[in-house]
Scaffold this active site. Structure first.
Site, PDB file in Angstrom:
ATOM      1  CB  ALA A  16       1.641   3.327   6.725  1.00  0.00           C
ATOM      2  CG  ASP A 125       8.763   7.267   2.680  1.00  0.00           C
ATOM      3  OD1 ASP A 125       9.442   6.383   3.235  1.00  0.00           O
ATOM      4  OD2 ASP A 125       7.534   7.157   2.499  1.00  0.00           O
TER       5      ASP A 125
HETATM    6  N1  LIG Z   1       0.511   7.508  -9.625  1.00  0.00           N
HETATM    7  C1  LIG Z   1       0.511   6.210  -9.351  1.00  0.00           C
HETATM    8  N2  LIG Z   1       0.381   5.279 -10.315  1.00  0.00           N
HETATM    9  C2  LIG Z   1       0.376   3.966 -10.038  1.00  0.00           C
HETATM   10  N3  LIG Z   1       0.487   3.462  -8.793  1.00  0.00           N
HETATM   11  C3  LIG Z   1       0.622   4.328  -7.761  1.00  0.00           C
HETATM   12  C4  LIG Z   1       0.648   5.743  -7.982  1.00  0.00           C
HETATM   13  N4  LIG Z   1       0.787   6.356  -6.778  1.00  0.00           N
HETATM   14  C5  LIG Z   1       0.858   5.365  -5.871  1.00  0.00           C
HETATM   15  N5  LIG Z   1       0.768   4.146  -6.425  1.00  0.00           N
HETATM   16  C6  LIG Z   1       0.808   2.838  -5.751  1.00  0.00           C
HETATM   17  O1  LIG Z   1       0.370   2.993  -4.418  1.00  0.00           O
HETATM   18  C7  LIG Z   1       1.431   2.721  -3.479  1.00  0.00           C
HETATM   19  C8  LIG Z   1       1.367   3.694  -2.301  1.00  0.00           C
HETATM   20  O2  LIG Z   1       1.455   5.040  -2.785  1.00  0.00           O
HETATM   21  P1  LIG Z   1       2.372   6.111  -2.074  1.00  0.00           P
HETATM   22  O3  LIG Z   1       2.199   7.412  -2.766  1.00  0.00           O
HETATM   23  O4  LIG Z   1       3.755   5.585  -1.986  1.00  0.00           O
HETATM   24  O5  LIG Z   1       1.680   6.217  -0.644  1.00  0.00           O
HETATM   25  P2  LIG Z   1       2.196   5.872   0.838  1.00  0.00           P
HETATM   26  O6  LIG Z   1       2.523   7.210   1.415  1.00  0.00           O
HETATM   27  O7  LIG Z   1       1.050   5.221   1.516  1.00  0.00           O
HETATM   28  O8  LIG Z   1       3.406   4.982   0.726  1.00  0.00           O
HETATM   29  C9  LIG Z   1       2.715   2.811  -4.293  1.00  0.00           C
HETATM   30  O9  LIG Z   1       3.746   2.013  -3.735  1.00  0.00           O
HETATM   31  C10 LIG Z   1       2.246   2.306  -5.659  1.00  0.00           C
HETATM   32  O10 LIG Z   1       2.172   0.887  -5.647  1.00  0.00           O
HETATM   33 MG   LIG Z   2       5.054   4.969  -0.563  1.00  0.00          MG
END
Ligand SMILES: Nc1ncnc2c1ncn2[C@@H]1O[C@H](COP(=O)(O)OP(=O)(O)O)[C@@H](O)[C@H]1O
Ligand SMILES: [Mg+2]
Length: 214
Positions: A16, A125
């Site tokens: 999002a 979050d």
């Molecule tokens: N360092 C990482 N290694 C592997 N997957 C990641 C990593 N960071 C994010 N992801 C994947 O991307 C998704 C979204 O990242 P996130 O940082 O939670 O962003 P958002 O703020 O959009 O929720 C996570 O739920 C995970 O599946």
């Molecule tokens: Mg997230």
């Protein structure tokens, strides 16, 4: 972003708030998180929000390591481009695991959250998509809304949100998962702190019901 660079990127997730790419940082597999522009926000304000969250996320991800909390290693931050290069963590997010596994893992999640709170950090979050199970290690992500705070009210907001997530995404296991979470939370934060936060969660929930009636 130039076409040449884009060729080295593979879109992993479209969130999002941010797009998540799989790429390289030097010779290491890396995730690039780019916070996207929100058209409905004033442009100056939008840039400020994205920049603040980018910096906050990178800083907090590194700081909480000193509590023993597992987070991706930050490789590089560019607040002007709203970008973070971080370690790629291999494994499923907790949300996608089978129910039985989620119930067990909620105790670990509770312990991670209890540790953060005990050390004066709220996550902001707490969802089951923000935890990756990497082998036996549980890695916590997504610190863009985190804050330094010791307030019970803020800690209760974290717990309340997590409970809501269980209620919407894991409805069949809410009670067991929540009990498991609280067990881990108490183990890390102490039972007195746990009781204080739980009673504050009840206050929030009470307010919620009252608001619905009115
Ligand atoms: N360092 C990482 N290694 C592997 N997957 C990641 C990593 N960071 C994010 N992801 C994947 O991307 C998704 C979204 O990242 P996130 O940082 O939670 O962003 P958002 O703020 O959009 O929720 C996570 O739920 C995970 O599946
Ligand atoms: Mg997230």
């Amino acid at each position: 972003m130039s076409a040449a660079i884009a060729l080295l990127l593979k879109l992993l997730k479209k969130g999002a708030e941010a797009d998540i790419y799989l790429t390289m940082w030097g010779n290491r597999r890396s995730v690039l998180k780019i916070r996207k522009k929100k058209e409905y926000r004033n442009e100056v304000l939008d840039a400020r929000i994205r920049s603040t969250r980018t910096v906050r996320e990178a800083r907090m991800m590194s700081e909480v390591k000193s509590f023993g909390t597992s987070t991706p290693i930050v490789y590089f931050v560019d607040p002007k481009k709203f970008e973070i290069y971080m370690q790629f963590v291999k494994g499923p997010v907790v949300r996608d695991l089978p129910d039985r596994k989620i119930i067990t893992l909620c105790e670990k999640i509770g312990a991670v959250v209890g540790t953060l709170h005990k050390n004066g950090v709220m996550h902001g979050d707490l969802t089951t998509s923000n935890f990756i199970l990497a082998g036996k290690k549980l890695v916590i992500l997504d610190f863009g809304l985190s804050q330094r705070t010791e307030r019970t009210e803020d800690q209760a907001i974290d717990l309340r949100l997590f409970k809501e997530v269980l209620n919407s995404a894991h409805v069949g296991i809410v009670e067991k998962a929540w009990a498991s979470f609280l067990k881990g939370y108490g183990r890390a934060a102490g039972t007195a702190a746990r009781e204080r936060v739980i009673s504050q969660v009840r206050v929030i929930e009470g307010r919620g019901r009252y608001a619905n009636v009115v």
